[in-house]
Design an enzyme around this catalytic site. Structure first.
Site, mmCIF file in Angstrom:
data_model
loop_
_atom_site.group_PDB
_atom_site.id
_atom_site.type_symbol
_atom_site.label_atom_id
_atom_site.label_comp_id
_atom_site.label_asym_id
_atom_site.label_seq_id
_atom_site.Cartn_x
_atom_site.Cartn_y
_atom_site.Cartn_z
ATOM 1 N N TYR A 147 -1.578 -0.723 10.541
ATOM 2 C CA TYR A 147 -1.687 -0.944 9.089
ATOM 3 C C TYR A 147 -0.366 -0.600 8.402
ATOM 4 O O TYR A 147 0.145 -1.381 7.601
ATOM 5 C CB TYR A 147 -2.832 -0.101 8.534
ATOM 6 C CG TYR A 147 -3.022 -0.247 7.047
ATOM 7 C CD1 TYR A 147 -3.613 -1.384 6.518
ATOM 8 C CD2 TYR A 147 -2.614 0.753 6.178
ATOM 9 C CE1 TYR A 147 -3.782 -1.528 5.151
ATOM 10 C CE2 TYR A 147 -2.782 0.621 4.819
ATOM 11 C CZ TYR A 147 -3.371 -0.516 4.298
ATOM 12 O OH TYR A 147 -3.538 -0.653 2.944
ATOM 13 N N SER A 178 0.865 -1.176 0.000
ATOM 14 C CA SER A 178 0.000 0.000 0.000
ATOM 15 C C SER A 178 0.896 1.219 0.000
ATOM 16 O O SER A 178 2.094 1.112 0.273
ATOM 17 C CB SER A 178 -0.864 -0.023 1.266
ATOM 18 O OG SER A 178 -1.412 1.229 1.563
ATOM 19 N N LYS A 209 2.131 -3.069 6.296
ATOM 20 C CA LYS A 209 2.389 -2.877 4.865
ATOM 21 C C LYS A 209 3.869 -2.629 4.579
ATOM 22 O O LYS A 209 4.368 -3.026 3.532
ATOM 23 C CB LYS A 209 1.500 -1.768 4.303
ATOM 24 C CG LYS A 209 0.011 -2.163 4.306
ATOM 25 C CD LYS A 209 -0.218 -3.478 3.561
ATOM 26 C CE LYS A 209 -1.660 -3.896 3.518
ATOM 27 N NZ LYS A 209 -1.873 -5.095 2.694
#
Length: 174
Positions: free
Chosen positions: A148, A135, A152
């Protein structure tokens, strides 16, 4: 093609596009009903798709999925490790269970798929491609997205390591 998290969002987009290109797609998702629904739509439109219910946090289940897919199809030309979740909050306030869930799915799930699929892909020896979805969160950190972003960044590092490891084998896997 095998797409984890293929029943919705970006994964569903991949599945639909790959089916239009003529690939047989395996829609691997924890949401078995939605995966079956997507597969039915592809098959009704003349494509080729099967659904596979999977929790990518279960290493043994992922190994069983890889075994089943290779037994049925003989090879996998494209593996897209897309399954993922997000959680938000100030890093020090993130609940431990939420942290673990993000890491289990976003990081361990990718690792389990690589661990189960890559040896089989190497044994088959035909050209193939692996895509691990990171991402923009794997390139830049932002406030209240700590778990998150960490996950990632880990996927990006894992992908770069995988690329280097596979290059040592001379296998035709990108």
């Amino acid at each position: 093609a095998v797409v984890t998290g293929g029943a919705a969002g970006i994964g569903e987009g991949f599945v639909l596009h790959l089916a239009k290109l003529g690939m047989t797609v395996v829609i691997a998702d924890i949401d078995t009903d939605k995966a079956a629904w997507v597969a039915e739509g592809i098959n009704a439109a003349g494509g080729s798709a099967v659904s596979y219910g999977i929790d990518v946090t279960d290493a043994a289940a992922v190994e069983g999925m890889a075994d089943s897919i290779f037994s049925r199809f003989g090879s996998v030309e494209l593996l897209i490790n897309n399954a993922g979740v997000e959680t938000a909050g100030l890093l020090w306030e993130v609940d431990i269970d939420r942290w673990k869930r993000v890491m289990d799915i976003n990081v361990d799930g990718v690792f389990y798929c690589l661990r189960s699929f890559v040896p089989r892909m190497l044994a088959v020896g035909t050209p193939a491609c692996i895509a691990n979805l990171s991402s923009v969160g794997g390139l830049n950190s932002v406030a209240v997205q700590g778990p998150y972003v960490v996950s990632k960044f880990a996927v990006l590092a894992m992908t770069e390591s995988l690329y280097q490891d596979i290059s040592l084998t001379g296998a035709p896997i990108q």
